[in-house]
Design an enzyme around this catalytic site. Structure first.
Site, PDB file in Angstrom:
ATOM      1  CD  GLU A 167      -8.975  -7.241 -18.513  1.00 13.84           C
ATOM      2  OE1 GLU A 167     -10.037  -6.721 -18.920  1.00 13.84           O
ATOM      3  OE2 GLU A 167      -8.390  -6.850 -17.486  1.00 13.84           O
ATOM      4  CD  GLU A 255      -5.513  -4.100 -17.081  1.00 17.04           C
ATOM      5  OE1 GLU A 255      -5.098  -4.305 -18.248  1.00 17.04           O
ATOM      6  OE2 GLU A 255      -6.699  -3.852 -16.810  1.00 17.04           O
TER       7      GLU A 255
HETATM    8  C1  IDC Z   1      -9.639   1.315 -19.845  1.00 14.12           C
HETATM    9  C2  IDC Z   1      -8.974   2.677 -19.744  1.00 14.12           C
HETATM   10  C3  IDC Z   1      -9.843   3.731 -20.343  1.00 14.12           C
HETATM   11  C4  IDC Z   1     -10.175   3.321 -21.749  1.00 14.12           C
HETATM   12  C5  IDC Z   1     -10.799   1.947 -21.791  1.00 14.12           C
HETATM   13  C6  IDC Z   1     -11.075   1.465 -23.212  1.00 14.12           C
HETATM   14  O1  IDC Z   1      -8.694   2.931 -18.394  1.00 14.12           O
HETATM   15  O2  IDC Z   1      -9.202   4.983 -20.317  1.00 14.12           O
HETATM   16  O3  IDC Z   1     -11.090   4.274 -22.313  1.00 14.12           O
HETATM   17  O4  IDC Z   1      -9.938   1.026 -21.174  1.00 14.12           O
HETATM   18  O5  IDC Z   1     -12.030   0.464 -23.212  1.00 14.12           O
HETATM   19  C7  IDC Z   1      -9.368  -3.458 -18.014  1.00 14.12           C
HETATM   20  C8  IDC Z   1      -8.692  -3.341 -19.324  1.00 14.12           C
HETATM   21  C9  IDC Z   1      -8.202  -1.939 -19.564  1.00 14.12           C
HETATM   22  C10 IDC Z   1      -9.194  -0.912 -19.075  1.00 14.12           C
HETATM   23  C11 IDC Z   1      -9.305  -1.075 -17.562  1.00 14.12           C
HETATM   24  C12 IDC Z   1     -10.272  -0.067 -16.919  1.00 14.12           C
HETATM   25  O6  IDC Z   1      -7.655  -4.261 -19.490  1.00 14.12           O
HETATM   26  O7  IDC Z   1      -7.976  -1.763 -20.938  1.00 14.12           O
HETATM   27  O8  IDC Z   1      -8.722   0.365 -19.379  1.00 14.12           O
HETATM   28  N1  IDC Z   1      -9.702  -2.428 -17.236  1.00 14.12           N
HETATM   29  O9  IDC Z   1     -11.564  -0.263 -17.400  1.00 14.12           O
HETATM   30  N2  IDC Z   1      -9.768  -4.567 -17.431  1.00 14.12           N
HETATM   31  C13 IDC Z   1     -10.393  -4.272 -16.283  1.00 14.12           C
HETATM   32  C14 IDC Z   1     -10.359  -2.897 -16.150  1.00 14.12           C
END
Ligand code: IDC
Length: 466
Positions: A167, A255
Site C-alpha cells: 500500500e 487485502e
Molecule cells: C495492521 C494490523 C495491526 C498492525 C498494523 C501495523 O492489523 O495488527 O499493528 O497493521 O501497522 C492495511 C495494511 C495492514 C494493516 C491493516 C489494518 O495493509 O498492514 O494491518 N490495513 O490497519 N491497510 C488498510 C488496513
C-alpha cells in the site's frame, strides 16, 4: 479351477477395478486451474476460463509466524473454501525485512509458506508489505534483490504470485509507484516471463482508477490492487473500483477487511455484502486480512483461540465468521446479494489466447433473462431483469447482441452495463467494451435492466441472438 474359484477371481478383479478407478484423486485448486494469466481485465486459468482467487492474508510473518504451517493452510482450503493464501512480509514495522528483521529467517518463513501452499495445490502471494515506509522507492534496491531471488527460486512453479508493494501512501503518486513497479517488474520478467504480478496503487491501494488512466505497458500478466475495509470504505470507493474495472484494468483485491481501516473497530456486514456483490459481478479475486488471533476486529480468529489449525466455527471472530461464509458463497443479509459458490466464475471479459473467437449465437451460448423483483408505482408495474450469458463452447465470444421480447409494450426505467434500445414491446441489448468478450466456458452476469408496463403480467415471450 472350479467354478467357485473363478467367480472369486472375478470378484477380486472387479473389486480391484472399482478401487483403482473410483478412489477420487482429489483435485486441488492448482490441479484444476493450472497456470494463471491475465486476459482483458480478467484473471483466467490454463483453460482460458475466468478464475476468482479467494483466500486470506497472514498477519505480518514476523508477528504471527505460527500460522504459517501446512495444517493451517489445509484448514483454509478444506474448511474455509480458500484457494489461495497471501504471505505478508512487512518491509518496516516490527521485524520488518528492511528494518530490524532477520532477512534469512523471514525468507525461511516464506519458503515454508510457499512449500505448504504448493503441497496443498493452493495459489500463494508473496506480498512485499510496504506500509509505514509509504513510498516503495525507499527500499527499491532491496525489493529488486528480494524479488530476483524469489523469481529464481519459483520460476518453475505456476502457483506463485508476486505482490510488489502492498500500500503506497503518504502522498506517493502513481507516477512514483509506476516507476518503482517498472523497475521491479523488469527484474522479475528477466527471470520469470509469466508469473502474475500485483501492483499496489496510491492511497493505501485505493487509487486503481488513477492507475487505470495510465497503466504499465509492455508486459503481460500484470494486475493492480484495490483494498477496502467495509466499515470505512463505502459507495465512493466502490465507484472507484468500478471505474477502474470499466476502464479495462485487471484488478485484484489482495487485502480487505469487514471492519474499519484501522484493522479494528466495528464490523459492517451490510457494506461488506455490497462489496461482495460488486466483486462477484466482475469476478474479482479477494484476500481477507488477517489470519491471527490478535485482539483486534480484523483478526479472523478469536483472541481466546490458541489453535494454529483445525479451527471450528466457535474459534472464529465476527470477521472470521463473515469471511468464511463469504468464501463459501453466502452473503450475510440474504437479500440483494449475488452469491457465488464456485471457485471459478463471474468475470466478464476473460478470453483465452489459444481459442479462436466467434460471435455469440444459439450454437455457442445460452442466455437467461431472469426476473429479480417487481413493484408498482403509480399506475405502472416495474420489473427488474438480470441477464446471464453463458459461453458453453470451446471458442471465445468476441461480441454479442440480444433481443428480449415482451408480450405487451414496455417503457425504459433503468439499465446497466450495456447499450440498450427500448422499443414497443422489445429491448435490444448490446455489450459495452468490457463485457463484450466472454471466454470459453465463461459467463457474463453484469447486464440488467428495469422496464415498466401498464399490465401487471407482461411476460418475456422470447430472447434471441441478433
Ligand atoms: C495492521 C494490523 C495491526 C498492525 C498494523 C501495523 O492489523 O495488527 O499493528 O497493521 O501497522 C492495511 C495494511 C495492514 C494493516 C491493516 C489494518 O495493509 O498492514 O494491518 N490495513 O490497519 N491497510 C488498510 C488496513
Amino acid at each position: 479351477m472350479g467354478k467357485r474359484d473363478r467367480s472369486g477371481l472375478w470378484m477380486l478383479l472387479v473389486l480391484m477395478f472399482v478401487l483403482l478407478f473410483s478412489v477420487p484423486v482429489s483435485a486441488t485448486p492448482v490441479s484444476e486451474h493450472g497456470a494463471l494469466s491475465v486476459s482483458g481485465n480478467s484473471l483466467v486459468d490454463a483453460n482460458g476460463r475466468a478464475v476468482q482467487l479467494k483466500g486470506v492474508s497472514t498477519h505480518g510473518l514476523a508477528w504471527f509466524p505460527e500460522y504459517i504451517n501446512k495444517e493451517a493452510f489445509k484448514s483454509l482450503r478444506d474448511d474455509w473454501g480458500a484457494n489461495a493464501v497471501r504471505l505478508a512480509l512487512y518491509t518496516e514495522e516490527y521485524g520488518g525485512y528492511c528494518s530490524n528483521g532477520s532477512k534469512s529467517q523471514l525468507k525461511e518463513k516464506i519458503q515454508e509458506g510457499v512449500r505448504a501452499a504448493t503441497d496443498l495445490g493452493m495459489y500463494v502471494i508473496i506480498d512485499w508489505h510496504v506500509l509505514s515506509d509509504q513510498n516503495p522507492n525507499k527500499h527499491k534496491n532491496e525489493a529488486i534483490a528480494f524479488f530476483r531471488e524469489m523469481a529464481e527460486k519459483y520460476k518453475n512453479q505456476s502457483n506463485v504470485l508476486y505482490e510488489i508493494c502492498n500500500e503506497p501512501n503518504g502522498g506517493t503518486s502513481w507516477t512514483q509507484v509506476k516507476s518503482y513497479a517498472e523497475a521491479v517488474i523488469k527484474e522479475i520478467r528477466a527471470i520469470d516471463a509469466n508469473a502474475i504480478i500485483l501492483i499496489g496503487t496510491p492511497t493505501w491501494s485505493q487509487d486503481a482508477d488513477i492507475a487505470a488512466k495510465n497503466p504499465i505497458t509492455g508486459y503481460q500478466n500484470l494486475m493492480y490492487t484495490f483494498h477496502f475495509y467495509a466499515a470505512t470504505h463505502k459507495d465512493t470507493y466502490r465507484k472507484k473500483l468500478e471505474a477502474a474495472v470499466r476502464a479495462g484494468l485487471p484488478v485484484f483485491v489482495s487485502e480487505y477487511g469487514v471492519c474499519e481501516a484501522s484493522g479494528n473497530g466495528s464490523v459492517n456486514q451490510t457494506e461488506a455484502d455490497k462489496w461482495f456483490t460488486l466483486l462477484n459481478r466482475y469476478g474479482i479475486s479477494y484476500m481477507a486480512w488477517n489470519l491471527s488471533n490478535k485482539n483486534e476486529s480484523s483478526s479472523l480468529l478469536k483472541s481466546s483461540c490458541k489453535k494454529t489449525s483445525g479451527w471450528s466455527a466457535s474459534d472464529l471472530s465476527e470477521s472470521g465468521t463473515y469471511v468464511v461464509r463469504q468464501m463459501k458463497g453466502k452473503l450475510s443479509g440474504g437479500t440483494g446479494g449475488t452469491s457465488n459458490g464456485s471457485s471459478s466464475s463471474g468475470a466478464a471479459s476473460g478470453t483465452s489466447s489459444k481459442a479462436k473467437s466467434v460471435k455469440a449465437s444459439k450454437k455457442y451460448c445460452t442466455v437467461s433473462v431472469k426476473k429479480d423483483g417487481s413493484w408498482k408505482k403509480g399506475k405502472r408495474y416495474y420489473t427488474l431483469y438480470r441477464v446471464t450469458i453463458r459461453n458453453k463452447s470451446k471458442y471465445n465470444i468476441s461480441s454479442w447482441k440480444l433481443r428480449v421480447k415482451f408480450k405487451y409494450s414496455i417503457k425504459k426505467s433503468d439499465k446497466w452495463n450495456g447499450g440498450f434500445t427500448f422499443k414497443k414491446n422489445y429491448v435490444t441489448i448490446r455489450p459495452v467494451a468490457w463485457n463484450k468478450k466472454i471466454a470459453s466456458k465463461g459467463k457474463d452476469t453484469s447486464v440488467g435492466f428495469i422496464v415498466s408496463s401498464a399490465k401487471k403480467k407482461n411476460p418475456v415471450v422470447s430472447v434471441v441472438w441478433r
